[in-house]
Design a protein around this motif. Structure first.
Motif, mmCIF file in Angstrom:
data_model
loop_
_atom_site.group_PDB
_atom_site.id
_atom_site.type_symbol
_atom_site.label_atom_id
_atom_site.label_comp_id
_atom_site.label_asym_id
_atom_site.label_seq_id
_atom_site.Cartn_x
_atom_site.Cartn_y
_atom_site.Cartn_z
ATOM 1 N N ARG A 295 0.834 -1.207 0.000
ATOM 2 C CA ARG A 295 0.000 0.000 0.000
ATOM 3 C C ARG A 295 0.870 1.258 0.000
ATOM 4 O O ARG A 295 0.583 2.221 -0.727
ATOM 5 C CB ARG A 295 -0.923 -0.009 1.220
ATOM 6 N N LEU A 296 1.919 1.269 0.798
ATOM 7 C CA LEU A 296 2.795 2.434 0.839
ATOM 8 C C LEU A 296 3.477 2.656 -0.512
ATOM 9 O O LEU A 296 3.588 3.794 -0.983
ATOM 10 C CB LEU A 296 3.851 2.255 1.936
ATOM 11 N N ASP A 315 -6.712 11.925 -0.409
ATOM 12 C CA ASP A 315 -7.425 11.165 -1.437
ATOM 13 C C ASP A 315 -6.601 9.971 -1.900
ATOM 14 O O ASP A 315 -7.107 8.848 -2.037
ATOM 15 C CB ASP A 315 -7.746 12.088 -2.608
ATOM 16 N N ILE A 316 -5.321 10.199 -2.140
ATOM 17 C CA ILE A 316 -4.453 9.110 -2.614
ATOM 18 C C ILE A 316 -4.303 8.037 -1.543
ATOM 19 O O ILE A 316 -4.374 6.834 -1.826
ATOM 20 C CB ILE A 316 -3.076 9.674 -3.018
ATOM 21 N N ALA A 317 -4.082 8.455 -0.307
ATOM 22 C CA ALA A 317 -3.929 7.485 0.779
ATOM 23 C C ALA A 317 -5.193 6.637 0.939
ATOM 24 O O ALA A 317 -5.120 5.415 1.125
ATOM 25 C CB ALA A 317 -3.602 8.206 2.082
ATOM 26 N N ALA A 318 -6.357 7.285 0.852
ATOM 27 C CA ALA A 318 -7.623 6.565 1.008
ATOM 28 C C ALA A 318 -7.832 5.564 -0.123
ATOM 29 O O ALA A 318 -8.406 4.486 0.083
ATOM 30 C CB ALA A 318 -8.783 7.554 1.063
ATOM 31 N N GLN A 319 -7.357 5.884 -1.325
ATOM 32 C CA GLN A 319 -7.515 4.986 -2.458
ATOM 33 C C GLN A 319 -6.856 3.637 -2.199
ATOM 34 O O GLN A 319 -7.341 2.603 -2.653
ATOM 35 C CB GLN A 319 -6.905 5.606 -3.711
ATOM 36 N N PHE A 320 -5.782 3.649 -1.444
ATOM 37 C CA PHE A 320 -5.030 2.420 -1.197
ATOM 38 C C PHE A 320 -5.172 1.924 0.246
ATOM 39 O O PHE A 320 -4.281 1.252 0.773
ATOM 40 C CB PHE A 320 -3.568 2.622 -1.565
ATOM 41 N N SER A 326 -3.040 10.536 9.263
ATOM 42 C CA SER A 326 -1.919 10.559 10.203
ATOM 43 C C SER A 326 -1.247 9.187 10.289
ATOM 44 O O SER A 326 -0.012 9.090 10.409
ATOM 45 C CB SER A 326 -2.407 10.995 11.587
ATOM 46 N N VAL A 327 -2.034 8.134 10.209
ATOM 47 C CA VAL A 327 -1.472 6.781 10.209
ATOM 48 C C VAL A 327 -0.632 6.585 8.953
ATOM 49 O O VAL A 327 0.483 6.048 9.003
ATOM 50 C CB VAL A 327 -2.595 5.723 10.282
ATOM 51 N N PHE A 328 -1.143 7.023 7.832
ATOM 52 C CA PHE A 328 -0.400 6.925 6.576
ATOM 53 C C PHE A 328 0.906 7.715 6.654
ATOM 54 O O PHE A 328 1.963 7.222 6.258
ATOM 55 C CB PHE A 328 -1.265 7.446 5.430
ATOM 56 N N SER A 329 0.836 8.923 7.180
ATOM 57 C CA SER A 329 2.020 9.784 7.243
ATOM 58 C C SER A 329 3.112 9.152 8.099
ATOM 59 O O SER A 329 4.285 9.158 7.722
ATOM 60 C CB SER A 329 1.643 11.156 7.793
#
Length: 348
Positions: A295-296, A315-320, A326-329
């Motif tokens: 995913r990353l 938007d991009i983080a949610a797509q994957f 904040s979790v993605f970051s």
């Protein structure tokens, strides 16, 4: 050529049978889908007319090209018995070949798993790049969604067991490793399973609906186990390696699924969640970490793609599958040593 005698354990028996004169075809009901419980019925067709034979075989099983060795001296018979979603059939005839070509599979699609067990004569089964030879008591697995060929001679007797493909917990790649492998009647599993399969066609009485469903499923599992026993690659980890590769590929194809997880992978591959963890551990990985890594990486590539310039990081983080930015970051920074916003700025 003399006519063949009826197969062992003639299925004509009173109220639960349907017998017609020679050269008369019995209308064959379609196979029930997995989970249905049709009445256990027995049907019989005997014929010395090639056209009737071709229609009978196609109606009972699947569309096949049929090439008899002696069309003018032909004789054949088909006896069938149903157990929920399993159909057991006795087939006897003179020398001939059956071919399920790619053209027929495309024009007349029907996905079934079948086992052919030779009772008399000799059979040659070809599928998925392999050829196996079967003598009396031997059996092999094959599938109707892919081309196959049966060559049977001289006067032969074959028992065919048919399941809807959807009722069998095998991936296509797993199936391709198991087809056209001889399970000998003298092998440890063959000695147990061959008599059990044969008894379906000669046993008296009827099985309850629930019992028939359990019997159909249990025999499918045993048949798969028997084929797996014959599949012993040089690489002892080959099967595990293939399953791992297929699971990783599945992850890559479902990154946009927020529910992607080890349990979801287990359901997709018809295995336990524990098996998923064991497969990944065998290759020094975990399913959860593999999902996150993929995913990353998908996010990283999307962030710097020119077509995604107008899109936000959220938007991009949610797509994957990263619902929380904040979790993605934090995950991105821990993996790549730079925050996603900074990374994006540097690569514009």
């Amino acid at each position: 050529m003399t006519s063949l005698p009826p197969p062992d354990g003639d299925l004509v028996d009173g109220d639960c049978s349907d017998s017609r004169p020679a050269n008369t075809a019995v209308p064959q009901p379609s196979l029930s889908r997995a989970g249905s419980t049709p009445q256990q019925r027995r049907e019989v067709v005997r014929t010395s007319t090639l056209g009737t034979w071709i229609d009978t075989i196609r109606d009972t099983f699947v569309a096949l090209d049929i090439d008899p060795a002696e069309p003018t001296q032909f004789t054949g018979a088909v006896h069938t018995r149903h157990f929920a979603h399993l159909m057991a059939a006795d087939v006897t005839a003179t020398s001939q070949s059956f071919r399920r070509t790619a053209r027929l599979a495309n024009r007349h699609p029907l996905e079934l798993m079948q086992i052919g067990m030779v009772v008399a004569g000799e059979g040659q089964l070809i599928q998925d790049g392999r050829t196996c030879i079967l003598g009396p008591g031997d059996f092999a697995l094959y599938e109707t969604s892919r081309p196959f060929t049966w060559n049977l001679h001289p006067d032969w007797h074959l028992r065919v067991f048919t399941w809807p493909r959807a009722s069998v917990a095998l991936t296509e790649s797993q199936s391709q490793q198991l087809t056209a492998r001889t399970v000998s009647s003298t092998s440890p599993v063959g000695q147990l399973l061959s008599p059990m399969l044969s008894s379906l066609l000669v046993a008296d009485g009827e099985v309850s609906s629930g019992g028939a469903i359990g019997l159909a499923g249990g025999l499918a599992d045993l048949a798969i186990t028997a084929a797996q026993e014959e599949c012993q690659p040089d690489d002892p980890d080959a099967a595990m390696r293939e399953l791992y590769a297929n699971m990783v590929q599945y992850i890559g194809q479902h990154l946009d699924d927020p529910d992607l997880s080890p349990s979801g992978i287990a359901q997709a591959f018809f295995v336990s969640t524990r098996t998923v963890h064991r497969v990944f551990a065998r290759f020094d990985a975990t399913a959860a970490a593999t999902i996150r890594e993929h995913r990353l990486e998908a996010c990283r590539q999307a962030m710097v793609a020119p077509r995604n310039i107008p899109r936000s990081l959220t938007d991009i983080a949610a797509q994957f599958g990263f619902i929380d930015l904040s979790v993605f970051s934090r995950a991105f920074t821990a993996t790549y040593g730079i925050s996603p916003s900074r990374y994006r700025e540097q690569h514009r």
